[in-house]
Design a protein around this motif. Structure first.
Motif, short mmCIF file in Angstrom:
data_model
loop_
_atom_site.label_atom_id
_atom_site.label_comp_id
_atom_site.label_asym_id
_atom_site.label_seq_id
_atom_site.Cartn_x
_atom_site.Cartn_y
_atom_site.Cartn_z
N LEU A 1 0.84 -1.19 0.00
CA LEU A 1 0.00 0.00 0.00
C LEU A 1 0.87 1.24 0.00
CD1 LEU A 1 -2.95 1.03 0.20
CD2 LEU A 1 -2.59 1.20 2.67
N VAL A 2 0.67 2.09 -1.01
CA VAL A 2 1.40 3.35 -1.13
C VAL A 2 0.45 4.48 -0.74
CG1 VAL A 2 2.62 4.92 -2.68
CG2 VAL A 2 2.88 2.44 -2.93
N HIS A 3 0.84 5.28 0.24
CA HIS A 3 -0.02 6.34 0.75
C HIS A 3 -0.01 7.55 -0.20
CE1 HIS A 3 -0.78 4.81 4.94
NE2 HIS A 3 0.10 3.94 4.48
N PRO A 4 -1.06 8.37 -0.13
CA PRO A 4 -1.09 9.58 -0.98
C PRO A 4 0.07 10.51 -0.66
CG PRO A 4 -3.25 9.14 -0.02
CD PRO A 4 -2.31 8.21 0.64
N GLY A 5 0.64 11.08 -1.71
CA GLY A 5 1.74 12.02 -1.53
C GLY A 5 3.08 11.39 -1.25
N ALA A 6 3.19 10.06 -1.45
CA ALA A 6 4.47 9.39 -1.20
C ALA A 6 5.52 9.84 -2.22
CB ALA A 6 4.30 7.87 -1.25
N ASP A 7 6.77 9.88 -1.79
CA ASP A 7 7.86 10.29 -2.68
C ASP A 7 8.15 9.19 -3.70
OD1 ASP A 7 8.15 12.64 -1.28
OD2 ASP A 7 9.63 11.82 0.12
N GLY A 8 8.61 9.62 -4.88
CA GLY A 8 9.01 8.67 -5.91
C GLY A 8 7.89 8.17 -6.78
#
Length: 608
Positions: free
Chosen positions: A252-259
């Motif tokens: 799970l990738v959260h909103p606003g994650a880098d990259g």
């Protein structure tokens, strides 16, 4: 009289004294015990806050997989009673929410923002979530019903479908404490969950098959790298990654994650921090993702239904050669065929949802895949016929509907890949149950007695006339006996087809793609036939409006489909030379090798 009284009193004069002593001592003990314990204070409950209660579980005991057993001609006749999942209160609550959604989604003047607000107001983004997490605890039957209304906006329909599947994966894949931290945000509708499953095939020759990977860095944090095809740029990304070479796990990738970057429908991850969903196994992950196939079937069906209504609106007011256009038999037949496919697809979807909602630990992966392939395969052909009627005067609308159906029919995967999934799972299940028979058939010299018995047992199958001994008609309305016997014929022929395939190819049966595709199509039709008959029988028995029409629809569909299944199985039995597969494959091979049509023009000459 006095003497008798005196004697009685004299005889029992200690009884009252003993009773008094015992009562007095027990009273003292009770008072001392009561004084030693804390006083109980009456608690006041707020019965208005019903979210503290969860939905009651009413599932029946686990049953064997329905469609997998069809591959060995085993039929669960109890399922011919069409599932009834919702009670009166649940059905009324469902209808109330449907009315609210329909007022907005049926209004063409409403914008996408208006529709999004209605979805948030009716808690659609948290529909599958528990009641204690601001959800609705909706089951698959209710989700399909909601999706029928939301699918008026195809983009919102696809978004909410992915979001619902993502919620189920989060519930199974995260620890409870982590799940509670994120659930409020994802059910509010501010940030939806986006499924990033399908990978992009790179154009570089040196990297023909791109794989998204996840690795632990020095700080014990998971970071993912790769590309995924995705139509949304914000929200939570649920990414399927490869770890340890071959294992798959969701992150799970959260909103606003880098990259995270987005370009031309592709999301790229570069050392992006992600949360692993380690609590869910690969098998459970695959089963949960299979729900998207059921949702895709619903979206396809509603698109076909809209095309049918558009065609009817075009035909009704028009006249051709002084005669109403609606009286032309060709147009009536085209619309009737569309209605037949819509009815069949809807029956199969709610039948499959009933299996998921009605039984513990349901194994319904094949059923969901079959629902998707049935409407995707039949819907495209039917839509082309429908839209051919108003194609000239309603070109823009027809083009939009056709593009929507084409997009949904190939959303995430194509028909052939899903057919292979159906056939390989079914043939694997049949192989486990028929392994000893196949070994003896493939070694006739070592087992002559068994081969002789098998030849006697299969003599009616070889004549295409199996003995109808399942008695399916006893579980349906008596007037459905002929179509019930046609369904029974199809079920009994499937085991013979599986036996033929495994005996012919042995361990290489997994590479017999053309024959496996026919087997998948045949079993898909059997699921839809079962659902249609069960639904029509229920409608007629309880006296639904237009139940007589449903009986005719069911009988017509089964009669038409029986011939299709018979043809598919006969082609499997004939083999690649009689069914012409060998020659088609060789023609295709030459075209692929030469990248040309090969044959000369019909006007070419070699002499004058």
């Amino acid at each position: 009289m006095n003497v008798s009284r005196h004697l009685c009193v004299f005889r029992h004069h200690n009884v009252s004294k003993n009773i008094y002593k015992k009562f007095r001592s027990s009273s003292i003990n009770y008072q001392s015990t009561q004084s030693a314990q804390p006083r109980v204070v009456d608690e006041k409950f707020d019965f208005e806050d019903l979210k503290v209660l969860e939905r009651a579980e009413r599932r029946k005991a686990k049953i064997r997989p329905f469609m997998k057993d069809i591959f060995v001609s085993v039929y669960n006749k109890d399922l011919l009673a069409y599932p009834e999942i919702l009670n009166k209160e649940e059905s009324e609550a469902l209808d109330a929410r449907i009315d609210v959604l329909d007022k907005t989604f049926s209004d063409p003047e409403k914008s996408k923002d208006d529709r999004s607000r209605v979805l948030k107001g009716t808690r659609m983004y948290g529909a599958p979530a528990p009641l204690t997490n601001n959800g609705l605890a909706s089951n698959s039957t209710e989700l399909i019903r909601y999706l029928e209304i939301i699918s008026t906006d195809i983009n919102l329909g696809l978004e909410i479908s992915d979001h619902w599947v993502g919620l189920e994966i989060l519930k199974k894949g995260l620890l409870d404490e982590h799940y509670q931290q994120i659930i409020t945000d994802v059910t509010s509708g501010e940030h939806s969950i986006v499924l990033a499953i399908k990978e992009k095939i790179a154009e570089r020759i040196t990297q023909a098959d791109f794989r998204t990977t996840a690795e632990l860095d020095g700080q014990n944090v998971w970071r993912i790298t790769g590309e995924k095809i995705c139509n949304k740029t914000n929200g939570y990304f649920l990414v399927l990654c490869c770890i340890e070479g071959s294992r798959l796990r969701a992150y799970l990738v959260h909103p606003g994650a880098d990259g995270v970057s987005y370009k031309d429908g592709v999301v790229e991850f570069k050392k992006t921090t992600a949360t692993p969903l380690s609590e869910i196994s690969e098998q459970a992950l695959a089963q949960t993702l299979g729900l998207s196939r059921l949702h895709a079937a619903t979206l396809c069906r509603t698109t076909l239904k809209r095309a049918m209504h558009s065609c009817v609106e075009y035909v009704q007011p028009r006249v051709f050669s002084g005669k109403p256009l609606s009286e032309l038999s060709t147009i009536r037949a085209t619309i009737g065929e569309a209605l037949l496919n819509v009815y069949a697809a809807e029956s199969a979807e709610y039948f499959t949802a009933g299996l998921i909602d009605g039984y513990l630990e349901p194994d319904a992966e094949l059923e969901m895949a079959m629902c998707r392939n049935f409407i995707a395969n039949n819907g495209l052909a039917t839509m082309l016929k429908l839209l051919n009627i108003p194609a000239l005067e309603k070109a823009e609308e027809c083009e939009r509907l056709l593009n929507d159906m084409r997009h949904l029919a190939t959303y995430g995967e194509n028909l052939d890949s899903v057919n292979m999934f159906i056939a390989l799972n079914g043939i694997h299940h049949a192989g486990k149950m028929m392994s000893e028979e196949i070994k003896q058939i493939r070694n006739p010299v070592l087992h002559p007695g068994f081969l002789f018995k098998k030849a006697l047992a299969n003599r009616k199958q070889e004549k295409d006339d199996p003995t109808l001994d399942l008695f399916l008609a006893e579980h349906l309305h008596p007037s459905l006996r002929p179509p019930a016997e046609q369904l029974e014929y199809c079920v009994l022929r499937i085991k013979y087809a599986c036996e033929t395939l495994m005996s012919r190819h042995g361990m290489k049966v997994a590479t017999a793609y053309t024959e496996l595709s026919r087997l998948a199509e045949a079993t898909t039709e059997i699921l839809v036939m079962s659902a249609v008959l069960a639904r029509a029988s229920r409608a007629y028995c309880i006296g639904l409006r237009n139940a007589e029409l449903e009986m005719k629809l069911a009988a017509s569909f089964v009669s038409k489909t029986k011939d299709k299944v018979r043809k598919l199985i006969l082609e499997i039995d004939d083999g690649e030379y009689l069914n012409l597969d060998h020659f088609k494959i060789s023609f295709g091979k030459k075209v692929l090798e030469t990248n040309s049509v090969i044959v000369e023009k019909p006007t070419a000459r070699v002499f004058w």
